[in-house]
Design an enzyme around this catalytic site. Structure first.
Site, PDB file in Angstrom:
ATOM      1  N   CYS A   2      25.609  19.082-129.238  1.00 26.12           N
ATOM      2  CA  CYS A   2      25.957  18.325-130.476  1.00 26.12           C
ATOM      3  C   CYS A   2      26.935  18.854-130.948  1.00 26.12           C
ATOM      4  O   CYS A   2      25.926  20.246-131.842  1.00 26.12           O
ATOM      5  CB  CYS A   2      25.305  17.463-130.740  1.00 26.12           C
ATOM      6  SG  CYS A   2      25.609  16.403-132.780  1.00 26.12           S
ATOM      7  N   GLU A 102      32.411  14.440-129.640  1.00 19.75           N
ATOM      8  CA  GLU A 102      32.738  15.016-128.245  1.00 19.75           C
ATOM      9  C   GLU A 102      34.236  15.003-128.122  1.00 19.75           C
ATOM     10  O   GLU A 102      34.843  14.071-128.755  1.00 19.75           O
ATOM     11  CB  GLU A 102      31.648  14.600-127.490  1.00 19.75           C
ATOM     12  CG  GLU A 102      30.417  14.746-127.290  1.00 19.75           C
ATOM     13  CD  GLU A 102      30.118  15.907-127.629  1.00 19.75           C
ATOM     14  OE1 GLU A 102      31.116  17.489-127.316  1.00 19.75           O
ATOM     15  OE2 GLU A 102      29.188  16.307-127.781  1.00 19.75           O
TER      16      GLU A 102
END
Length: 232
Positions: A2, A102
Site C-alpha cells: 500500500c 493500486e
C-alpha cells in the site's frame, strides 16, 4: 503493498467516526504518500489524533531519516520480525482512511490507477504500528507503517497484497495495550470483497503534488501517460 491512500473526510467527520479529538486544523487529503505527516490514533493516546510520518524507522536504525523503504509490513510475520516485533507488541495504531490506490499493469508501459473504498463510502482504519526515534537534530520523530495481507478477489485482480482494514468492532481492541498476541493476529485477516468497491481514477494520482478531489474522482481508464484505454 500500500503506497498511496486517501482521507477525504472533514475534521468533524473523523472526530465523530473515531470518537477522538483532533487538536488543530485538518484539511481532507486525497493523495497521501510516504514521508508525509498524517493523522493516526495510537495505543498511547487512544482518545486523540496524533500526527505521524508515514515510513517507519525501526529500533535498530537510530538517527536515520524517515524511511520510504519501511512503509508496509506483512501481517503474517510482523510479530516475528526483529525489526517490528516490539512495535507490534507495544506500539499499535489506527490509520484512518477512506480509500487506497493500486495500479493495474497492462504491458510494460501501461498502468491504470484504481481507487478502492468501502461500498458505503465511510471512513475506516488500517492496522498500523508506530515508532519513535531521535533525528540528527536531537528531535523526537514519530513514524508509522501499514500492515498488509493477502488480497480479496476484488484487489487480487490488480495486486497481490492489500492493506489490513480492521473491522470496526476490532479497532479499540487493536490499540488496547492489554490485547494478547493471539487476539491481535486474528484481526489481521483479509477484508470482505462484498463490502468494497473499486473504480478507475485519473493519472493525477501518480504525482504526489496533486492532492485535490480530482484525484479520487471516477474517470475513464487512462494509462500513466494520460492515454485512454479500452481496459477497465
Amino acid at each position: 503493498m500500500c503506497g498511496r491512500y486517501s482521507l477525504s473526510k472533514s475534521k468533524i467527520e473523523l472526530e465523530e467516526r473515531f470518537q477522538a479529538e483532533m487538536l488543530g486544523d485538518f484539511k481532507p487529503r486525497y493523495n497521501i504518500a510516504p514521508t508525509q505527516l498524517v493523522p493516526v490514533i495510537t495505543s498511547d493516546s487512544p482518545k486523540g489524533f496524533s500526527f505521524f510520518y508515514w515510513g517507519i524507522t525501526p529500533d535498530f536504525a537510530k538517527n536515520k531519516p524517515v524511511s520510504q523503504k519501511f512503509i508496509n509490513a506483512r501481517a503474517e510475520s510482523v510479530h516475528e520480525k526483529v525489526s517490528f516485533r516490539q512495535s507490534f507488541q507495544r506500539r499499535r495504531c489506527l490509520v484512518p482512511a477512506d480509500g487506497f490506490f493500486e495500479w493495474k499493469k497492462l504491458g510494460k508501459k501501461t498502468k491504470i490507477p484504481y481507487h478502492f473504498t468501502l461500498e458505503n463510502g465511510e471512513a475506516f482504519a488500517f492496522a498500523g504500528i508506530w515508532e519513535e526515534f531521535e533525528n540528527e537534530f536531537g528531535e523526537n520523530n514519530h513514524t508509522f507503517l501499514i500492515l498488509t495481507t493477502n488480497p480479496n478477489p476484488l484487489v487480487s485482480e490488480i495486486h497481490d497484497r492489500m492493506p489490513v482494514i480492521l473491522k470496526r468492532e476490532d479497532e479499540k481492541k487493536w490499540i488496547d495495550k492489554y490485547s494478547n498476541e493471539e487476539e491481535l493476529k486474528k484481526m489481521l485477516g483479509t477484508y470482505s470483497t462484498d463490502e468494497m468497491l473499486s473504480y478507475t481514477v485519473s493519472p493525477l494520482v501518480n504525482s504526489v503534488m496533486n492532492d485535490s478531489p480530482a484525484v479520487i474522482r471516477k474517470t475513464s481508464p487512462m494509462d500513466q501517460f494520460g492515454n485512454y484505454t479500452l481496459f477497465g
